[in-house]
Design an enzyme around this catalytic site. Structure first.
Site, PDB file in Angstrom:
ATOM      1  CG  ASP A 218      33.376  40.279  45.964  1.00  0.00           C
ATOM      2  OD1 ASP A 218      33.026  41.269  46.620  1.00  0.00           O
ATOM      3  OD2 ASP A 218      33.234  40.184  44.737  1.00  0.00           O
TER       4      ASP A 218
ATOM      5  CG  ASP B 186      30.730  41.893  43.585  1.00  0.00           C
ATOM      6  OD1 ASP B 186      30.571  42.948  44.203  1.00  0.00           O
ATOM      7  OD2 ASP B 186      31.470  41.783  42.590  1.00  0.00           O
TER       8      ASP B 186
ATOM      9  CG  ASP C 150      35.758  39.903  41.794  1.00  0.00           C
ATOM     10  OD1 ASP C 150      36.079  39.575  42.950  1.00  0.00           O
ATOM     11  OD2 ASP C 150      35.852  41.068  41.374  1.00  0.00           O
TER      12      ASP C 150
END
Length: 726
Positions: free
Chosen positions: A624, A406, A620
């Site tokens: 996600d 991410d 995180d």
């Protein structure tokens, strides 16, 4: 990837009396019994240092039924309150084992020396008697318990071999077997206990008391009695007793025990701190946010202990093979006796060789090779602020071929800052200023948890703007937000929001607005449009631009991943492609997937799994979560303060140090090499000794030394992982 419906599984841990021996035959027997009761296969039993961890289908069988079933198997259950003394009792039992090993050695030496010197027969047999009783005590208990479950294990092999040696007039060989067998057992218990103590020692670093402020005075209060919202004082050099937020004061905190960060972290008002860490400088007043049993360090210990009960794939395979292997050794031993005797061989030498073969073929080293390594790896990771949620994930980390990151909060700091507030030229309302636009945007964004929203609200607070109330807030994941402010609806969103939510509206000023977004994105900034809807008309008021910065160790981390053999590195983000590509170029990413919605991230991970098979996702742990669950290995950042990370990911980085990611893969690869070496030692020793016995024959003491020596060697080799670091 196909998704299968799974039963609603529950887990309970039943505290039982500690089992002797090394095998898990008792666990398998209990597991079969529970499956017969419940009629389902969703029952799994594993034993770890006195606890039976049982996973079951709660819709079919209850925990109370399970406890009754355990009692039916004649297993003693301890009350929960009795487990508080587990550590002390385990150490006491380990000391008793050491004493028994010493008495076995002493008895064996007395018997051997007395026989050499042709001393009194009574003294010689008394010495061997002591060796047999104390050397075979734990093995006999384990063998009897296993037989009670209608199974056999290695303990029975060793007891039979020792008694067989005694029956043919070789008491020293039998005593030596029992001595080395009990010694290696004790060393294994020490090795595994040490890996557990490496984690349990964390809780000992947390103070038992806190200096709580009550009516302006400091009062010493036990941490279990401190409530959420209380404020306590921590002076320089003190350990922080509980999780909380700094209410006043500034200082630096050493968080190495929890997050693995080597450098003390500056703390000021509003920053989060964790129990068990050390206040290095400055007096801090901290408001409690979690009670003692909910603290990050308590959760870490609980999760590691749970992880240690989850078996790695290699270990599960070995466990399944243990029972048939032991039965095969018994069959081989019987054949080694029956066939030569049928061919006319002499009984004593034939029986001696068969006992030697039984000892050499026993799989003690094979069985201990995996847990010795995997448990040490889990403990080593825990001390570095890396939490593996099971032995399976340690092995999985060794095979990762591709990694997806991410962007925001993972590759970048996630501390997004609002850099530009632009009001569109030519507005009918010429009195609208940049501060007015920011105030309107902040009123809507105050209801959102998105990082862009936090940056907007923070900038409005810094400018001390008067922010009006917003009503009927709505969010479109990955696109934008809207809410009613004053006499209109304020829309804040990206291109996707404009194309979907406002697709049917005629928007005044849309073209210059989109052109300005494009120019800002070309500068590497994330930007959104702000529009007002009133009476069916939509007007672009202006736009906001944001920037984020790459984490300091991101470039080094990517290079380290490549040196470890990771083939492909991908960035997944909901941000626009230009901004994402600029970050990717700066860090060294192979592929960029931008402007993704959460469900599109999942689809991208599925595609990567098809292409590379073993894929890790790093995020995180909040937005996600679906992608983390879909990847072969999910790695969550910042688990010390994130409940979702602890629940979703397979591996949790308790701190925000992105540099720990190569450590995860490095530890997995080192563990895999250790497992390979351990299994090579174990099977190599068995093959060498069995082959030599069948071809030429070797003395029983040599087989004993080879068998127990290989067992001790793999235990100590696994223990080396406790010292692994980047």
């Amino acid at each position: 990837m196909p998704v299968t419906e799974s039963p609603p599984l529950s887990t309970c841990t039943i505290h039982i009396e500690r089992r002797g021996g090394r095998g898990d035959a008792g666990a398998r027997a209990l597991e079969r019994h529970l499956r017969r009761l419940s009629g389902v296969h969703a029952v799994d039993v594993s034993f770890r240092t006195g606890d039976a961890r049982i996973t079951y289908d709660g819709s079919v069988i209850s925990e109370e039924t399970i406890r009754d079933a355990v009692r039916d198997r004649q297993v003693s259950i301890r009350d929960e309150s009795e487990t508080a003394t587990d550590d002390a009792s385990t150490r006491s039992e380990l000391r008793q084992e050491v004493v028994f090993v010493g008495l076995t050695l002493l008895g064996m030496a007395i018997g051997l020396v007395t026989g050499w010197l042709e001393g009194p027969q009574l003294l010689m047999w008394a010495g061997y008697g002591v060796a047999y009783v104390f050397g075979g005590w734990y093995g006999l208990k384990g063998a009897v318990e296993t037989l009670r479950h209608r199974a056999v294990d290695i303990d029975l092999l060793m007891i039979v071999a020792a008694l067989g040696a005694l029956s043919i007039g070789a008491p020293f060989e039998g005593a030596m077997l029992l001595f080395l067998f009990s010694l290696s057992n004790t060393l294994q218990h020490y090795a595994i206990g040490r890996s557990r103590r490496a984690i349990k020692s964390l809780v000992e670093m947390r103070p038992d008391e806190a200096q709580v402020l009550r009516d302006g005075e400091e009062v010493t209060v036990a941490i279990d009695e401190v409530a959420v919202g209380d404020v306590f004082v921590v002076r320089p050099g003190d350990r922080i007793p509980l999780d909380g937020v700094v209410a006043s004061g500034e200082g630096t905190v050493d968080q190495a025990s929890l997050t693995g960060e080597s450098v003390p972290v500056p703390k000021e008002s509003g920053d989060e701190v964790f129990g068990g860490t050390i206040n290095g400088s400055g007096s801090l007043e901290i408001e409690v946010t979690r009670q003692a049993h909910e603290s990050a360090i308590s959760r870490l210990i609980h999760m590691v202990e749970r992880a240690q009960s989850e078996k790695a794939p290699t270990q599960r395979l070995i466990d399944r093979l243990e029972q048939p292997y032991v039965l095969g050794v018994f069959g081989l031993t019987i054949a080694a006796i029956a066939i030569p005797l049928a061919l006319g061989s002499e009984f004593t030498s034939t029986f001696y060789r068969a006992m030697t073969l039984m000892v050499a073929a026993s799989p003690c080293a094979v069985i201990i090779s995996t847990p010795a390594a995997v448990l040490s790896a889990i403990a080593s990771g825990g001390r570095q602020g890396v939490l593996f949620k099971g032995g399976e994930h340690v092995e999985t980390a060794a095979n990762i071929d591709a990694v997806a990151f991410d962007k925001t909060g993972t590759l970048t700091r996630g501390e997004t800052q609002l850099t530009d507030v632009f009001v569109r030229d030519g507005l009918a309302d010429e009195s609208l200023t940049a501060d007015d636009l920011l105030s309107l945007a902040a009123s809507v964004q105050a209801r959102s948890e998105h990082h862009l929203a936090r940056a907007t609200v923070s900038e409005a607070e810094d400018r001390a703007l008067d922010v009006p109330d917003a009503r009927r807030f709505q969010s479109e994941a990955g696109k934008g937000v809207r809410a009613d402010v004053a006499d209109g609806t304020i829309h804040i969103g990206n291109r996707s929001y404009i194309k979907t939510v406002l697709e049917d509206a005629a928007i005044e000023g849309l073209e210059p607005g989109l052109d300005r977004l494009q120019s800002l994105e070309a500068e590497g900034k994330t930007s959104v449009l702000v529009a007002r809807e009133h009476g069916g008309d939509v007007t672009v008021l202006g736009w906001l631009a944001f920037t984020d910065t790459v984490r300091p160790r991101a470039v080094e981390m990517i290079e380290n991943l490549r040196s470890l053999g990771v083939e492909h590195i991908v960035m997944l983000t909901g941000d626009n492609e230009r901004v994402a590509q600029q970050i990717a170029d700066e860090v060294g990413i192979d592929e960029v997937q931008a402007e993704l919605l959460p469900e599109e991230k999942v689809a991208t991970i599925e595609d990567l799994v098809e292409r590379y098979e073993n894929v890790a996702m790093v995020g995180d742990g909040v937005n996600d979560a679906p992608a983390l669950a879909t990847a072969t290995l999910g790695i969550a950042m910042g688990g010390a303060g994130t409940d979702v990370a602890l629940e979703t990911a397979d591996v949790v980085l308790m701190g925000d140090d992105i540099g720990k990611i190569p450590y995860v893969f490095g530890l997995g690869r080192r563990t895999r090499r250790t497992l390979t070496v351990n299994l090579a030692i174990a099977f190599g020793a068995i093959a060498l000794m069995v082959g030599t016995i069948l071809l030429r024959g070797i003395p029983l003491p040599l087989a004993v030394v080879g068998h127990e020596g290989s067992t001790v060697l793999v235990s100590l080799n696994g223990l080396r992982l406790l010292a692994f670091h980047e």
